[in-house]
Enzyme design. Sequence first.
Site, PDB file in Angstrom:
ATOM      1  N   TYR A  38       5.189  -2.081   5.606  1.00 60.48           N
ATOM      2  CA  TYR A  38       4.146  -1.390   4.833  1.00 60.48           C
ATOM      3  C   TYR A  38       4.841  -0.444   3.872  1.00 60.48           C
ATOM      4  CZ  TYR A  38       4.895   2.919   7.490  1.00 60.48           C
ATOM      5  OH  TYR A  38       5.443   4.039   8.047  1.00 60.48           O
ATOM      6  N   CYS A  39       4.086   0.021   2.866  1.00 57.53           N
ATOM      7  CA  CYS A  39       4.629   1.023   1.963  1.00 57.53           C
ATOM      8  C   CYS A  39       3.529   1.992   1.538  1.00 57.53           C
ATOM      9  CB  CYS A  39       5.373   0.400   0.790  1.00 57.53           C
ATOM     10  SG  CYS A  39       4.509  -0.918  -0.072  1.00 57.53           S
ATOM     11  N   ARG A  40       3.315   2.149   0.219  1.00 56.51           N
ATOM     12  CA  ARG A  40       2.435   3.236  -0.220  1.00 56.51           C
ATOM     13  C   ARG A  40       0.959   2.909  -0.199  1.00 56.51           C
ATOM     14  NH1 ARG A  40       6.125   4.985  -5.401  1.00 56.51           N
ATOM     15  NH2 ARG A  40       7.617   6.267  -4.218  1.00 56.51           N
TER      16      ARG A  40
ATOM     17  N   CYS B 281       1.333  -1.408  -3.899  1.00 59.71           N
ATOM     18  CA  CYS B 281       2.749  -1.074  -3.846  1.00 59.71           C
ATOM     19  C   CYS B 281       3.522  -2.350  -3.534  1.00 59.71           C
ATOM     20  CB  CYS B 281       2.961  -0.021  -2.752  1.00 59.71           C
ATOM     21  SG  CYS B 281       4.675   0.377  -2.453  1.00 59.71           S
TER      22      CYS B 281
ATOM     23  N   PHE C 103       0.488   3.634   4.062  1.00 61.68           N
ATOM     24  CA  PHE C 103       0.467   4.753   5.000  1.00 61.68           C
ATOM     25  C   PHE C 103      -0.745   5.674   4.833  1.00 61.68           C
ATOM     26  CE2 PHE C 103       1.511   9.181   6.002  1.00 61.68           C
ATOM     27  CZ  PHE C 103       1.595   9.060   7.382  1.00 61.68           C
TER      28      PHE C 103
END
Lengths: 222, 222
Positions: free
Chosen positions: B177-179, B183, B207
């Site tokens: 996962y990221c932003r 993303c 997140f």
Amino acid sequence: MGDHQAKAALYDALAEAAKALANGRRAELVDVLAQGERSVDELAAEIEQTVANTSQHLQRLLKAGLVTSRRDGTRIHYSLSSPLVGTLWRTMRQAAELHVAELDRLASDYLGDRTKLNTVTRDQLRTRLRQGDVVVLDVRPEQEFAAGHIRGAISIPPQDLKSRLGEIPDGADVVAYCRGPYCVYADDAVRLLTRRGVNAARLEDGFPEWAAERLPVSGAGS
Amino acid sequence: MGDHQAKAALYDALAEAAKALANGRRAELVDVLAQGERSVDELAAEIEQTVANTSQHLQRLLKAGLVTSRRDGTRIHYSLSSPLVGTLWRTMRQAAELHVAELDRLASDYLGDRTKLNTVTRDQLRTRLRQGDVVVLDVRPEQEFAAGHIRGAISIPPQDLKSRLGEIPDGADVVAYCRGPYCVYADDAVRLLTRRGVNAARLEDGFPEWAAERLPVSGAGS
DNA sequence: GTGTTATTCAAGGCATCTCTTGAACAATCG
DNA sequence: CGATTGTTCAAGAGATGCCTTGAATAACAC
């Protein structure tokens, strides 16, 4: 091409939703449409603008997808295209309340002094509705009451209030509500009722907020 | 005076919150700031704009109250002024996804084809985290991981991924996962891992969405 | 068909927004 | 102290936004 421009274009498109709401008149339109569908000239009257200008703002909202239109004979009716639009408007309003300086002053400039006004929260009203010891008064145009209202409420439109006070049971505790936190109808009703010796308070905000919390409603589609 | 102008002024003020977000570059800024505070030149690099222009956009957000600033020596750090601002941004993004035509096309122009990308929902990841049979990979800059991350996740910043693949246990199922939903870091990670024969999927968004649902997090302030 | 009503379109003037450029300011470093 | 770094300010060009006005459509009534 290049990611640079593709990313910018994507976020530009995301910002389109905000641009649609980034105007006081369009904010008013969405606020009214949150009560149910309306024709262009009704909306123009609500926001006190020319029909041509109102139409242009509606086109903008349409282009952003926030509203839809439906032709009925010679009239065209606009409505919010999904409940999410109402949520967006309420969230934006909350953010403005919390963060935009001057909002308090502007609100009291328009609404007058609310410190003497009794208010009840949604939770309080819910409890009292269950106990059945309260009269809930819907102070919006009949059309909006018909489109949906707090279950058990009685409808008296703002301009009829003075002449129809007799419909309110003697000695009842009244809670009035209207379109939302910046709607004056309920304020006026509470002030009038209080002057006549009725024990009255206003609901903290209005019908859309009640419905958004899935509290009991009646009317079209329920 | 008159109610007419007072009402217009009030709704103009409410629309200020939308105006602050009504620009692609400012939307990008809020999206980055949702990961934690940042200095002006870091932000300028993220949105690929000059420092002067970035500063002006930040002033606009500041004036609307959506962000706050803090001086630390020669640097000035900006951050969202409340969680409500993050909620507003996510709601606006949802509205755009649902209603803005062309968004799908613009998204795939930037993100590429996602149809071959395995994805898991927050609920699915939560369940698998409880079972303990999954490696969660945080593909954001270290600073953002430090500011808060999914509980149990390991951090490998995007540019280090290739050289640090060895840190991922053999035979593990990976969820990256990221932003947020737009993303690319997690997409790139999943594609890279898949090519190396690792069973990998990306979390549906990022997140901030995980944290907003009060799912388990670790990091600063928890 | 003509007349009427509701809405949209088109053009213009004025304000605001966005990005660029170059200078100004503020805190730190040597 | 002067030099450096990070940030903001100020001015300007071009685009976009907003409201006004008058004309054009579209559906209906007769």
